[in-house]
Scaffold this active site. Structure first.
Site, PDB file in Angstrom:
ATOM      1  N   SER A 174       0.805  -1.224   0.000  1.00  0.00           N
ATOM      2  CA  SER A 174       0.000   0.000   0.000  1.00  0.00           C
ATOM      3  C   SER A 174       0.837   1.272   0.000  1.00  0.00           C
ATOM      4  O   SER A 174       0.274   2.372  -0.061  1.00  0.00           O
ATOM      5  CB  SER A 174      -0.933   0.012   1.210  1.00  0.00           C
ATOM      6  N   LYS A 192      -7.038   3.411   8.352  1.00  0.00           N
ATOM      7  CA  LYS A 192      -6.137   4.396   7.752  1.00  0.00           C
ATOM      8  C   LYS A 192      -6.777   5.783   7.709  1.00  0.00           C
ATOM      9  O   LYS A 192      -6.120   6.796   7.997  1.00  0.00           O
ATOM     10  CB  LYS A 192      -5.741   3.939   6.349  1.00  0.00           C
TER      11      LYS A 192
END
Length: 791
Positions: free
Chosen positions: A681, A724
């Site tokens: 990511s 996140k």
């Protein structure tokens, strides 16, 4: 008459025997109790196992001295010495040879002797052979008349060919006085010794014949009164045996009544009755009887037809779950849906749920609340570290100490056929040579099969279809695919800071104050103090560390109250530093200013989401080809993401307005090098930072991003979007860039957080760079002080 030949002189330990005279070539078993004798045996076992057995002159003397022992004895070998519970030894001795103690001493509580072995003289004339046959015949008659001599003693002398050994063997079994046996032991001439044994045999025959005559006369003189006495004694014995039999019959009837009352299925009932018949035929003192009783006790105590009535009031169950747990809406909704179907249909197979999430988020505790809300019994099976298949399926009854598996044991203890069974830490099951317990769970957790679950111990099918199984795990990847397919997986996300705050205010603080004997008027946790504890003293996905920190503060407050403080204690920043020390954690926040070559990425771990800074610096190449350096304790996947991002920027330098062919050494660094980092990511973040360093355009300090990037610049979806986004909000970010394919996961983010963020959904890296970089040209800043375009 030949003199005895002296072979050798050695110093050996002495065993003083007071109950018998030992002869060569024979094996004797005796209990050694006296401490000097015990030490002598142990000394011999530590050396060459030889010990001299000397008889006492006075057999009744408890503590003999040197002069109280005969000088001639038997040199023996200690074959075995077994310690007994009363500190004595059970010793097996094998006689070797006759020996004489030339010097006898007592040292350190043990008798020692210098010995000389005695050689015997043998004769093989016809007279000796005749005496041997006469001795064997006479000994056979003595054995037949004397019941104290075992019949196998005759077999031990029949095949003896030596006159001396025959004399010793017969003398060993004859009921002679110790002095007579000692005289035979000291006689080294086999012929003389054999003749003496023959005389003793004839004397013993006469004594036994007289004893037989006396018994016959006494029996003839017994009157009717004596016969009646014997008959009455026999009657008592018969009555006692009948009582024992009646007790066994009562036990069998009791088991039969319990089996009939259990309402077992036909297969289980037939199995129990068959074992009951075996118990009826088994002697009461037999070990097998105890095994059968344990089995029957297990069978009659299992809840074959015992169920608790479900509380199907959906509104009440919802209220209870909300009172005991904050959040966890998905789990609560699933349980309430199940109760609603049960309320409408009346019966339904129990669901098999799997709660997956980090430690401390309430997986096990909400399972307990589910049982309470439904009115069911609660059973917890801790499976962490279990490696044996028998822990699940049970042991077969051929093994000593066998028992049912944990599932059946839990049902037996709770007394209900429809409890809530928690399979705690199912992802930590192991496997070794004893089997694979995860495979053993396949049958129990399969709704199509578990109505006939087979346990190796009970050997009869048991219905688990009404049991609600709730498995808990931290990592779904550690659960085998076949087992994972049988369960309905519900993910437990990590708590947000706001959720931790609400849990602390509603649950942790009141409970902790009460547990420490305090009252609300004595201790107060303001909201600001709780936020500081959450932010600076804990880093976790759940609330366990938060609970421990609140408990630590409460203990300090309790001590102040116990020392006489009357003032209400209000926790502030100063008190936190005093009670908990300096802050342990410092969370990442956004940069103070817009920077070239530095971008903020979003990561997720078992502690929840967080932000990291990724730095890129460009340098003139030192070799013929540009090089890529990656530092910061990066994993293989993250390194590959960095390579893909660098390749994309190099291949699209003109489209990115870099302006020149991209031929520079690239150094990518992720701070906090002691922490391992991995995952795909970071690709978007690395690409944005590299584009910033190459173009000289600064990255906005209020933007955070995540996403996997391909060589063509496509942005692929990643996991952990909720955590996140929450991390970006916590760090003060205003813009968040996520993959477009992750748009549906924004539903899990609290609306209050989304209202304060500007979320951009991107499908390619060009869009992410356009959003993140400032200006159309090169900024006045360069990548950390070095301008690659400066000539």
């Amino acid at each position: 008459m030949a003199k005895a030949a002296v072979v050798e002189k050695v110093l050996v330990p002495v065993l003083a025997a007071r109950d018998a005279v030992h002869f060569p070539s024979l094996i004797n078993t005796l209990n050694v109790v006296r401490e000097p004798s015990v030490r002598a045996i142990r000394k011999s076992m530590e050396a060459d196992r030889r010990v001299l057995v000397l008889s006492q002159r006075d057999m009744g003397q408890e503590d003999p001295r040197v002069e109280d022992l005969y000088k001639t004895g038997t040199l023996s070998e200690a074959l075995q010495a077994l310690p007994m519970p009363d500190t004595s030894l059970r010793v097996v001795l094998k006689g070797l040879k006759r020996a004489r103690a030339t010097r006898l001493i007592s040292k350190t509580g043990t008798f020692w002797a210098e010995i000389e072995e005695i050689e015997e003289t043998e004769s093989d004339d016809l007279n000796v052979e005749a005496v041997m046959r006469a001795c064997v015949d006479s000994f056979g008659r003595v054995v037949g008349l004397n019941k104290q001599i075992p019949p196998e003693a005759m077999a031990s002398v029949v095949h003896v060919e030596s006159a001396g050994r025959l004399a010793d063997a017969i003398a060993h079994h004859l009921p002679l006085r110790p002095s007579e046996k000692q005289a035979l032991l000291e006689q080294v001439h086999s012929k003389v010794r054999l003749e003496r044994v023959f005389e003793l045999l004839k004397r013993e025959e006469q004594i036994l014949d007289l004893d037989v005559d006396i018994r016959k006369r006494v029996e003839r003189e017994l009157g009717d009164g004596q016969r009646e006495f014997y008959l009455r004694e026999q009657l008592k014995i018969i009555q006692t045996e009948l009582q024992h039999r009646e007790q066994r019959l009562g036990e069998t009837d009791e088991y039969r009544e319990k089996i009939d009352a259990c309402a077992m299925p036909e297969a289980a009932h037939d199995r129990a009755i068959a074992e009951l018949r075996r118990l009826d035929r088994t002697p009461a003192s037999s070990p097998e009887g105890m095994v059968l009783r344990n089995y029957l006790d297990c069978m009659v105590e299992l809840p074959w037809n015992s169920v608790t009535e479900d509380q199907l009031d959906v509104a009440s169950a919802k209220q209870l779950l909300d009172d005991q747990h904050f959040g966890l809406d998905k789990v609560k909704t699933r349980i309430l849906d199940y109760l609603a179907v049960r309320q409408l249909k009346g019966s339904m197979r129990g669901p098999i749920l799997c709660f997956v999430g980090p430690p401390g988020v309430g997986k096990t505790s909400i399972a307990n609340s589910i049982a309470e809300a439904m009115g069911r019994k609660f059973v917890k099976l801790a499976l962490g570290g279990v490696r044996d298949e028998a822990e699940i399926r049970g042991h077969r009854r051929t093994y000593v100490g066998s028992m049912p598996g944990r599932i059946v044991q839990g049902l037996r203890q709770c007394g209900s056929r429809n409890p809530v069974i928690v399979l705690d830490e199912i992802d930590k099951l192991g496997a070794d040579y004893q089997g694979d317990p995860t495979s053993a769970l396949l049958e129990a957790l399969d709704p199509q099969q578990n109505d006939r679950f087979s346990d190796h111990y009970i050997e009869a099918p048991f219905d688990l279809s009404e049991v609600m199984f709730v498995a808990t795990a931290n990592l779904l990847e550690n659960i085998p695919a076949a087992l994972r397919d049988r369960m309905e997986v519900i993910h437990f996300p990590s708590y947000t800071d706001e959720e931790r705050l609400q849990i602390a205010k509603a649950f942790l603080v009141p409970r902790t104050i009460e547990d420490h004997g305090l009252q609300g008027s004595q201790l107060e946790f303001p909201e600001k103090a709780l936020k500081e504890i959450i932010r600076d003293y804990t880093r976790e996905a759940g609330v366990r560390d938060l609970g421990r920190a609140i408990a630590a503060v409460s203990r300090k407050a309790a001590r102040l109250v116990a020392e006489g403080s009357k003032k209400k204690l209000v926790i502030d920043e100063i008190r936190l530093a005093e009670f908990l020390g300096q802050p342990r954690y410092r969370r990442q926040s956004r940069h103070d200013e817009d920077s070239v070559g530095a971008a903020t990425g979003l990561v997720v771990s078992e502690y929840g989401g967080d932000v990291i800074s990724i730095e890129v610096s460009l340098m003139e190449p030192h070799g013929p080809k540009p090089e890529l350096s990656l530092t910061g304790n990066l994993g293989d996947v993250m390194k590959e993401s960095a390579m893909a991002a660098v390749t994309f920027v190099r291949a699209n330098s003109e489209a990115l307005n870099i302006g020149r062919t991209f031929k520079f050494d690239v150094h990518v660094h992720v701070p906090q090098g002691s922490i391992p980092k991995d995952g795909p990511s970071a690709g978007v973040t690395i690409g944005v930072a590299l584009a910033s360093a190459a173009s000289g355009r600064a990255v906005r300090r209020d933007v955070a991003m995540t996403g996997e990037v391909t060589l063509r610049g496509k942005v692929l979806p990643v996991g952990g979007i909720r955590d996140k986004v929450l991390a970006a909000h916590r760090a003060g970010m205003k813009l968040v860039i996520i993959p477009a394919e992750n748009a549906t996961e924004l539903e899990d983010v609290p609306a209050s957080v989304l209202a304060e963020l500007e979320v951009h959904l991107v499908a390619d890296l060009f869009k992410a760079i356009e959003i993140s970089l400032l200006g159309d040209g090169r900024s006045k800043q360069v990548a950390y002080g070095h301008d690659p375009y400066k000539s």
